[in-house]
Design a protein around this motif. Sequence first.
Motif, PDB file in Angstrom:
ATOM      1  N   LEU A  86       0.825  -1.207   0.000  1.00  0.00           N
ATOM      2  CA  LEU A  86       0.000   0.000   0.000  1.00  0.00           C
ATOM      3  C   LEU A  86       0.864   1.264   0.000  1.00  0.00           C
ATOM      4  CD1 LEU A  86      -2.767   1.331   0.145  1.00  0.00           C
ATOM      5  CD2 LEU A  86      -2.653   1.140   2.653  1.00  0.00           C
ATOM      6  N   LYS A  87       1.939   1.271   0.775  1.00  0.00           N
ATOM      7  CA  LYS A  87       2.795   2.458   0.836  1.00  0.00           C
ATOM      8  C   LYS A  87       3.426   2.759  -0.524  1.00  0.00           C
ATOM      9  CE  LYS A  87       3.905   2.130   5.754  1.00  0.00           C
ATOM     10  NZ  LYS A  87       4.996   2.004   6.770  1.00  0.00           N
ATOM     11  N   LEU A  88       3.824   1.704  -1.240  1.00  0.00           N
ATOM     12  CA  LEU A  88       4.417   1.896  -2.565  1.00  0.00           C
ATOM     13  C   LEU A  88       3.388   2.436  -3.546  1.00  0.00           C
ATOM     14  CD1 LEU A  88       6.957   1.544  -4.286  1.00  0.00           C
ATOM     15  CD2 LEU A  88       6.223  -0.800  -4.781  1.00  0.00           C
ATOM     16  N   ARG A  89       2.152   1.966  -3.436  1.00  0.00           N
ATOM     17  CA  ARG A  89       1.076   2.456  -4.310  1.00  0.00           C
ATOM     18  C   ARG A  89       0.782   3.938  -4.032  1.00  0.00           C
ATOM     19  NH1 ARG A  89      -2.249  -2.471  -5.844  1.00  0.00           N
ATOM     20  NH2 ARG A  89      -1.411  -4.193  -4.627  1.00  0.00           N
ATOM     21  N   LEU A  90       0.687   4.286  -2.753  1.00  0.00           N
ATOM     22  CA  LEU A  90       0.393   5.669  -2.394  1.00  0.00           C
ATOM     23  C   LEU A  90       1.537   6.598  -2.790  1.00  0.00           C
ATOM     24  CD1 LEU A  90      -1.236   5.194   1.146  1.00  0.00           C
ATOM     25  CD2 LEU A  90      -2.313   5.224  -1.112  1.00  0.00           C
ATOM     26  N   LYS A  91       2.752   6.112  -2.678  1.00  0.00           N
ATOM     27  CA  LYS A  91       3.915   6.919  -3.080  1.00  0.00           C
ATOM     28  C   LYS A  91       3.866   7.231  -4.571  1.00  0.00           C
ATOM     29  CE  LYS A  91       8.981   6.862  -3.101  1.00  0.00           C
ATOM     30  NZ  LYS A  91      10.204   6.063  -2.777  1.00  0.00           N
ATOM     31  N   GLU A  92       3.483   6.250  -5.389  1.00  0.00           N
ATOM     32  CA  GLU A  92       3.378   6.463  -6.833  1.00  0.00           C
ATOM     33  C   GLU A  92       2.288   7.471  -7.157  1.00  0.00           C
ATOM     34  OE1 GLU A  92       4.105   5.849 -10.977  1.00  0.00           O
ATOM     35  OE2 GLU A  92       5.280   5.453  -9.157  1.00  0.00           O
ATOM     36  N   ALA A  93       1.153   7.392  -6.464  1.00  0.00           N
ATOM     37  CA  ALA A  93       0.054   8.331  -6.704  1.00  0.00           C
ATOM     38  C   ALA A  93       0.461   9.756  -6.337  1.00  0.00           C
ATOM     39  CB  ALA A  93      -1.174   7.898  -5.908  1.00  0.00           C
ATOM     40  N   LYS A  94       1.140   9.920  -5.207  1.00  0.00           N
ATOM     41  CA  LYS A  94       1.567  11.255  -4.791  1.00  0.00           C
ATOM     42  C   LYS A  94       2.643  11.810  -5.719  1.00  0.00           C
ATOM     43  CE  LYS A  94       0.476  10.410   0.086  1.00  0.00           C
ATOM     44  NZ  LYS A  94       1.019  10.228   1.459  1.00  0.00           N
ATOM     45  N   LYS A  95       3.494  10.927  -6.242  1.00  0.00           N
ATOM     46  CA  LYS A  95       4.553  11.372  -7.153  1.00  0.00           C
ATOM     47  C   LYS A  95       3.971  11.973  -8.427  1.00  0.00           C
ATOM     48  CE  LYS A  95       6.933   8.404  -9.547  1.00  0.00           C
ATOM     49  NZ  LYS A  95       7.861   7.310  -9.937  1.00  0.00           N
ATOM     50  N   LEU A  96       2.813  11.439  -8.861  1.00  0.00           N
ATOM     51  CA  LEU A  96       2.169  11.937 -10.074  1.00  0.00           C
ATOM     52  C   LEU A  96       1.200  13.085  -9.803  1.00  0.00           C
ATOM     53  CD1 LEU A  96       1.510   8.555 -11.928  1.00  0.00           C
ATOM     54  CD2 LEU A  96       3.323  10.192 -12.344  1.00  0.00           C
ATOM     55  N   GLY A  97       1.178  13.572  -8.565  1.00  0.00           N
ATOM     56  CA  GLY A  97       0.415  14.774  -8.258  1.00  0.00           C
ATOM     57  C   GLY A  97      -0.983  14.554  -7.716  1.00  0.00           C
ATOM     58  N   PHE A  98      -1.373  13.330  -7.395  1.00  0.00           N
ATOM     59  CA  PHE A  98      -2.705  13.064  -6.847  1.00  0.00           C
ATOM     60  C   PHE A  98      -2.672  13.245  -5.329  1.00  0.00           C
ATOM     61  CE2 PHE A  98      -2.587  10.692 -10.814  1.00  0.00           C
ATOM     62  CZ  PHE A  98      -3.789  11.063 -11.398  1.00  0.00           C
ATOM     63  N   LYS A  99      -3.580  14.089  -4.828  1.00  0.00           N
ATOM     64  CA  LYS A  99      -3.603  14.404  -3.398  1.00  0.00           C
ATOM     65  C   LYS A  99      -4.775  13.747  -2.672  1.00  0.00           C
ATOM     66  CE  LYS A  99      -1.320  18.865  -4.157  1.00  0.00           C
ATOM     67  NZ  LYS A  99      -1.397  20.338  -3.990  1.00  0.00           N
ATOM     68  N   ARG A 100      -5.887  13.530  -3.373  1.00  0.00           N
ATOM     69  CA  ARG A 100      -7.063  12.903  -2.739  1.00  0.00           C
ATOM     70  C   ARG A 100      -6.978  11.387  -2.907  1.00  0.00           C
ATOM     71  NH1 ARG A 100     -12.352  15.477  -5.024  1.00  0.00           N
ATOM     72  NH2 ARG A 100     -13.217  14.330  -3.233  1.00  0.00           N
ATOM     73  N   ILE A 101      -6.600  10.696  -1.861  1.00  0.00           N
ATOM     74  CA  ILE A 101      -6.392   9.243  -1.905  1.00  0.00           C
ATOM     75  C   ILE A 101      -7.284   8.585  -0.860  1.00  0.00           C
ATOM     76  CG2 ILE A 101      -4.723   7.383  -1.658  1.00  0.00           C
ATOM     77  CD1 ILE A 101      -2.537   9.367  -2.441  1.00  0.00           C
ATOM     78  N   ILE A 102      -8.077   7.620  -1.305  1.00  0.00           N
ATOM     79  CA  ILE A 102      -8.980   6.884  -0.419  1.00  0.00           C
ATOM     80  C   ILE A 102      -8.420   5.473  -0.225  1.00  0.00           C
ATOM     81  CG2 ILE A 102     -11.306   5.980  -0.123  1.00  0.00           C
ATOM     82  CD1 ILE A 102     -12.316   8.214  -1.895  1.00  0.00           C
TER      83      ILE A 102
END
Length: 457
Positions: A426-442
């Motif tokens: 999960l941490k690796l997935r969230l890191k990838e999302a934040k790297k691409l500029g996504f801030k709203r993560i559920i």
Amino acid sequence: MAVKTAFICSNCGYESGKWYGRCPDCSSWNTLQEVIVQKISKNANIIDLGTSAAPLRISEVKTSNFRRISTGFLEFDRVLGGRDESCGIVPGSVILLSGDPGVGKSTLILEVALNIAGSSWRLAGRNLKNQEPKPKRQVLYITGEESENQIKLRAERIGKNKDMENLFIFSTGDIDLAIASCEKIAPDIVIVDSIQTMSSQSFPGFAGSLPQVRHATSRLVSYAKKKGTPIFIVGHVTKEGVVAGPMLLSHMVDCVLYFEGENLTGTRILRAFKNRFGDTSEVGIFNMEENGFSEVDTSKFFMDQGNLKVPGSCLTVLMEGARPIIVEIQGLVVPSNLSFPRRVSNGFSSSRLELLLAVIQKHLKLPFERIDVFLNVVGGLRITETAADLAVCMACISSFKNKPLGSIIAVGEVGLLGEIKDVLNLKLRLKEAKKLGFKRIISNENYKFLNDIIRAI
């Protein structure tokens, strides 16, 4: 003199003097095939690896620092294995490439041949500043399915502006002639397309039969290990999706790759089911185009930013091997006039979709029992993990309420009680999302139940 025959199982290689409807060894039905038995040398199937005369201590074994050879495709090199930037083909390795008919095995392997033979090669890796170009490598492409003219026409189509001087084509189905041509040319890379077309007149059976496939593979493996020359072997698959021929074929080679893809899309995925020199969890993603294959930019290919303002779209992060990929899930919900509403899914399990809709209907009190639901995974990707459950639910709810979600990333498994469960990496997935500029993560970190998410958005 009477001809002696034997019956050999096409599934496990069991040999018998008489026919059985069911193989006594693997219990498969109608797999015993009759072949002519000839007198064969005892060493016919022994793979000569240049063995030593006596056992050695492991500390006394001399090793050499080999350098991997790049295929010209970053995605292909990643699947073959290696560390950091040094990935690619291991010298002396035997690689089996299999896949469904028409998926593009021959096109991919021909592009690899053109990449290796068509430019001055460097050691595998991406830091090329301090490396001087080496002499061009010679590649021998042995084909038993096409003529030299057919191979050249395809090479000219996909290899525009590439030097083909060091690519040799040899059309033959005789494994003895193929090995002789390897000895004569001494190429740096050998490609055999396909192993089911290779046969030897000194061995029983027809091309593609178990004895012939086993014998041809043993000859190629022996040559690769003695000369240190990498060999690619293209193999057919059966209707069950496994490599045609005996299971011994997969055991004899160093790496087993499977090339897969949907017929209606150009997306192709290269997976490793066995790799003695790398990780089997890595995958390579390609896109089939008119002039061959191109590598996919996974940060943009499986989603469309313009769809985020439309109801029924939700993003999630999947793991393909050790690499996180952001994928768009599209849902369409419309009223149904049928007694049994339709559930149509492309790229996602239909039974899993039924389960998630039942959870939504139970815990969110939405009348999905009178609604048709259509689900699509953008880019032709096929989802097999449960981390996309939450995104599927969000896409369907968004379409039902006709409310766009915007730039939301949803990652999590949905349980029968409506709870959001944790997923692997999960941490690796969230890191990838934040790297691409996504801030709203559920995810499971900020929401525990589906009800909580609906109230929040």
